[in-house]
Design an enzyme around this catalytic site. Sequence first.
Site, PDB file in Angstrom:
ATOM      1  N   GLU A  46      46.752  42.710  40.913  1.00  0.00           N
ATOM      2  CA  GLU A  46      45.794  42.036  40.278  1.00  0.00           C
ATOM      3  C   GLU A  46      45.074  40.704  41.299  1.00  0.00           C
ATOM      4  O   GLU A  46      45.789  40.066  40.951  1.00  0.00           O
ATOM      5  CB  GLU A  46      45.263  41.531  38.641  1.00  0.00           C
ATOM      6  CG  GLU A  46      43.575  40.872  38.527  1.00  0.00           C
ATOM      7  CD  GLU A  46      43.702  40.515  37.036  1.00  0.00           C
ATOM      8  OE1 GLU A  46      42.613  40.050  36.395  1.00  0.00           O
ATOM      9  OE2 GLU A  46      45.058  40.604  36.045  1.00  0.00           O
ATOM     10  N   LYS A 128      35.632  43.910  37.961  1.00  0.00           N
ATOM     11  CA  LYS A 128      36.344  42.813  36.551  1.00  0.00           C
ATOM     12  C   LYS A 128      35.027  42.571  35.852  1.00  0.00           C
ATOM     13  O   LYS A 128      33.812  41.913  35.892  1.00  0.00           O
ATOM     14  CB  LYS A 128      37.144  42.163  36.099  1.00  0.00           C
ATOM     15  CG  LYS A 128      38.294  41.547  35.091  1.00  0.00           C
ATOM     16  CD  LYS A 128      38.579  40.520  35.562  1.00  0.00           C
ATOM     17  CE  LYS A 128      39.125  40.747  33.936  1.00  0.00           C
ATOM     18  NZ  LYS A 128      40.926  39.095  33.829  1.00  0.00           N
ATOM     19  N   CYS A 162      43.528  44.263  34.066  1.00  0.00           N
ATOM     20  CA  CYS A 162      44.349  43.305  33.330  1.00  0.00           C
ATOM     21  C   CYS A 162      43.625  43.420  31.810  1.00  0.00           C
ATOM     22  O   CYS A 162      43.546  44.800  30.830  1.00  0.00           O
ATOM     23  CB  CYS A 162      43.758  42.020  33.617  1.00  0.00           C
ATOM     24  SG  CYS A 162      44.965  40.535  32.868  1.00  0.00           S
TER      25      CYS A 162
END
Length: 349
Positions: A46, A128, A162
């Site tokens: 990430e 995200k 995540c």
Amino acid sequence: MDKKTVRVAAAQIAPDLTSRDKTLARVLETIRDAAGRGAELVVFPETFVPWYPYFSFVLPPVLSGREHLRLYEEAVTVPSAATDAVAGAAREFGIVVVLGVNERDHGTLYNTQLVFDADGCLILRRRKITPTFHERMIWGQGDGSGLKVVESAVGRIGALACWEHYNPLARYALMAQHEEIHVAQFPGSLVGPIFADQMEVTIRHHALESGCFVVNATGWLTEAQIRSVTPDEGLQKALRGGCMTAIVSPEGKHVVPPLTEGEGILIADLDMGLIVKRKRMMDSVGHYARPELLQLCLDDRPTAPMATTSGALPSLSATPTRTENDGHSAVSLDRNPDQRIAVLRGEAG
């Protein structure tokens, strides 16, 4: 897909916390290494370029300004020389590359996942949708335009970062588009062993539920890097553990033993026939679904701070790409053919 076996790689390596270019050099070196070992897909952690904002987890906001500004200075714009270099490596070695970056778009940073196909084309750029906890001070929020599965040289790829994996509707959006390889990215070197344990449960469950392979990459920090983030030995404990670089089959099993300590690259051969073997028993978006009772509605239009009546909104797609995905002011509600997912899209006026 026609391929029966796909060789994949998941990289658990340390960024260079001083320079985007030095971290990028590590990325290019790892692409070469993975390709040399026969990998057709390589996944990085990430926001690996320039680095994950570890500082934001251990520094109070009033003390994090300098590091936050430094992250702005080293962040990636799309397109740029940095993305061109990754695209060139993907094309040179004929390998699909999934890279997490801190993307700078004018005055805002985003946690962005970039998927480069084996011909070097950028086929997915997604942000995200909800930064987690401390991350909300660092990144802006993405939109539904990135919740898509893309065709690649290794099959249908979906990606989440995540704790997006704790949003069951985000996961279902990708499941409903029949992902074959799901790419997961976590920061690693964070929170402690419990983070790795939770991560393992999460990615194995998604593999089972989606009936796909999961390739997960986490980052690694050296002891010297941990000390550079904070000299406080108590806070340094929060920057260890949390590594679970892993490759999981549609049956929820590790294809190879996971990597939880140190640097390395996992390599595994995926038997793509396992997807049908799993879905024959339980297809969450097929014979095991009840769309007349439960159905997801996804607004996949790119968002923008300003709409005009004279033309289209700006596209989030970056070059080089195969298609553009522009949003417009007019709205319609369409359903895809399998009726598992309703998609709210913009139409040209």
